[in-house]
Design a protein around this motif. Structure first.
Motif, short mmCIF file in Angstrom:
data_model
loop_
_atom_site.label_atom_id
_atom_site.label_comp_id
_atom_site.label_asym_id
_atom_site.label_seq_id
_atom_site.Cartn_x
_atom_site.Cartn_y
_atom_site.Cartn_z
N LEU A 73 0.83 -1.21 0.00
CA LEU A 73 0.00 0.00 0.00
C LEU A 73 0.86 1.25 0.00
CD1 LEU A 73 -2.85 -0.97 2.49
CD2 LEU A 73 -2.99 -0.74 0.00
N GLY A 74 1.98 1.20 0.70
CA GLY A 74 2.90 2.34 0.70
C GLY A 74 3.46 2.59 -0.69
N ALA A 75 3.81 1.52 -1.40
CA ALA A 75 4.34 1.66 -2.76
C ALA A 75 3.30 2.29 -3.68
CB ALA A 75 4.78 0.30 -3.29
N ILE A 76 2.08 1.78 -3.62
CA ILE A 76 1.01 2.31 -4.47
C ILE A 76 0.68 3.75 -4.07
CG2 ILE A 76 -1.45 2.12 -5.04
CD1 ILE A 76 -1.08 -0.96 -4.62
N GLY A 77 0.46 3.97 -2.79
CA GLY A 77 0.08 5.31 -2.32
C GLY A 77 1.15 6.34 -2.55
N GLY A 78 2.40 5.99 -2.27
CA GLY A 78 3.49 6.94 -2.46
C GLY A 78 3.66 7.32 -3.91
N LEU A 79 3.61 6.33 -4.78
CA LEU A 79 3.76 6.60 -6.20
C LEU A 79 2.61 7.45 -6.73
CD1 LEU A 79 5.43 6.14 -8.73
CD2 LEU A 79 4.22 3.99 -9.06
N LEU A 80 1.39 7.12 -6.36
CA LEU A 80 0.24 7.91 -6.82
C LEU A 80 0.28 9.33 -6.26
CD1 LEU A 80 -2.67 5.32 -6.61
CD2 LEU A 80 -1.50 6.17 -8.65
N PHE A 81 0.69 9.48 -5.02
CA PHE A 81 0.80 10.82 -4.44
C PHE A 81 1.80 11.67 -5.22
CE2 PHE A 81 3.01 13.80 -1.66
CZ PHE A 81 1.95 14.59 -1.25
N VAL A 82 2.96 11.10 -5.47
CA VAL A 82 3.98 11.85 -6.20
C VAL A 82 3.51 12.19 -7.61
CG1 VAL A 82 6.31 11.71 -7.18
CG2 VAL A 82 5.90 11.03 -4.81
N LEU A 83 2.89 11.23 -8.29
CA LEU A 83 2.42 11.50 -9.65
C LEU A 83 1.36 12.59 -9.68
CD1 LEU A 83 2.36 7.89 -11.10
CD2 LEU A 83 4.03 9.70 -11.56
N LYS A 84 0.48 12.59 -8.72
CA LYS A 84 -0.55 13.64 -8.65
C LYS A 84 0.08 14.99 -8.28
CE LYS A 84 -4.19 11.06 -9.34
NZ LYS A 84 -5.06 11.20 -10.48
N PHE A 85 1.05 14.97 -7.36
CA PHE A 85 1.71 16.19 -6.92
C PHE A 85 2.52 16.83 -8.05
CE2 PHE A 85 5.55 18.20 -5.14
CZ PHE A 85 4.95 19.26 -4.48
N VAL A 86 3.21 16.01 -8.82
CA VAL A 86 4.06 16.53 -9.89
C VAL A 86 3.22 17.24 -10.95
CG1 VAL A 86 5.58 15.83 -11.79
CG2 VAL A 86 5.95 14.93 -9.49
N ARG A 87 2.01 16.81 -11.18
CA ARG A 87 1.13 17.47 -12.15
C ARG A 87 0.87 18.93 -11.79
NH1 ARG A 87 -3.71 13.14 -13.20
NH2 ARG A 87 -2.38 11.48 -13.95
N LEU A 88 0.93 19.25 -10.52
CA LEU A 88 0.64 20.61 -10.06
C LEU A 88 1.83 21.55 -10.19
CD1 LEU A 88 -1.28 19.65 -6.79
CD2 LEU A 88 -2.26 20.20 -9.02
N LEU A 89 3.01 21.00 -10.46
CA LEU A 89 4.22 21.82 -10.54
C LEU A 89 4.33 22.53 -11.89
CD1 LEU A 89 6.76 19.31 -8.98
CD2 LEU A 89 5.74 21.31 -7.89
N PRO A 90 5.05 23.64 -11.93
CA PRO A 90 5.28 24.31 -13.21
C PRO A 90 6.05 23.40 -14.18
CG PRO A 90 5.92 25.71 -11.38
CD PRO A 90 5.60 24.37 -10.81
N GLU A 91 5.82 23.60 -15.47
CA GLU A 91 6.41 22.73 -16.49
C GLU A 91 7.93 22.67 -16.42
OE1 GLU A 91 5.99 19.83 -19.01
OE2 GLU A 91 4.25 20.94 -18.33
N ARG A 92 8.58 23.76 -16.14
CA ARG A 92 10.05 23.76 -16.11
C ARG A 92 10.59 22.88 -14.98
NH1 ARG A 92 11.93 27.56 -12.30
NH2 ARG A 92 10.26 28.86 -11.52
N ILE A 93 9.86 22.79 -13.88
CA ILE A 93 10.28 21.92 -12.78
C ILE A 93 9.99 20.46 -13.11
CG2 ILE A 93 9.93 21.34 -10.34
CD1 ILE A 93 9.43 24.32 -9.86
N LYS A 94 8.86 20.21 -13.76
CA LYS A 94 8.53 18.84 -14.18
C LYS A 94 9.61 18.27 -15.08
CE LYS A 94 3.91 19.68 -14.94
NZ LYS A 94 2.61 19.37 -15.54
N ARG A 95 10.14 19.07 -15.98
CA ARG A 95 11.20 18.60 -16.89
C ARG A 95 12.45 18.21 -16.10
NH1 ARG A 95 9.33 22.78 -20.22
NH2 ARG A 95 11.00 24.15 -19.54
N LEU A 96 12.75 18.94 -15.04
CA LEU A 96 13.91 18.61 -14.21
C LEU A 96 13.72 17.27 -13.50
CD1 LEU A 96 14.66 22.06 -12.54
CD2 LEU A 96 16.02 20.90 -14.29
N LEU A 97 12.51 16.98 -13.10
CA LEU A 97 12.22 15.74 -12.37
C LEU A 97 12.09 14.54 -13.30
CD1 LEU A 97 9.61 17.10 -9.82
CD2 LEU A 97 12.00 16.58 -9.39
N THR A 98 11.87 14.80 -14.59
CA THR A 98 11.70 13.78 -15.64
C THR A 98 10.58 12.79 -15.30
OG1 THR A 98 13.40 12.27 -14.81
CG2 THR A 98 14.10 13.93 -16.42
N PHE A 99 9.47 13.27 -14.77
CA PHE A 99 8.31 12.40 -14.54
C PHE A 99 7.41 12.49 -15.75
CE2 PHE A 99 9.44 12.59 -10.07
CZ PHE A 99 9.16 11.31 -9.67
#
Length: 100
Positions: free
Chosen positions: A74-100
């Motif tokens: 559950l931690g693996a699923i929840g952590g990954l989903l949290f990060v993926l949802k959180f990264v969507r909210l970041l500005p595009e230039r930061i997303k490119r740095l994270l390579t998600f």
């Protein structure tokens, strides 16, 4: 006792969330399809949790618990989903740095 329980289980959730997220990031950086990378990262984190709990059954003073395997998954699923949802909210230039 209950504080120790909560602390340890919360640590499991964070650890396996981080593990799955880093695996996902590494796989997508290798040009693996995102959906396949997500499944593989969660499955591998879950399997690592399974082998870790099995290992604990062989160590004096430790016990392997099926509950911990579920919490790791559950931690693996929840952590990954949290990060993926959180990264969507970041500005595009930061997303490119994270390579998600």
């Amino acid at each position: 006792y209950w504080k120790d329980f909560v602390f340890k289980k919360t640590a499991h959730i964070f650890e396996y969330g981080i593990l799955a997220t880093l695996m996902y990031r590494g796989l997508t950086g290798s040009k693996v399809e995102k959906k396949k990378a997500m499944y593989f990262a969660v499955l591998t984190a879950f399997m690592y949790g399974l082998t870790d709990e099995f290992h604990q059954t062989k160590v004096s003073g430790r016990t392997g618990k099926p509950l911990d395997i579920g919490i790791d998954g559950l931690g693996a699923i929840g952590g990954l989903l949290f990060v993926l949802k959180f990264v969507r909210l970041l500005p595009e230039r930061i997303k490119r740095l994270l390579t998600f």
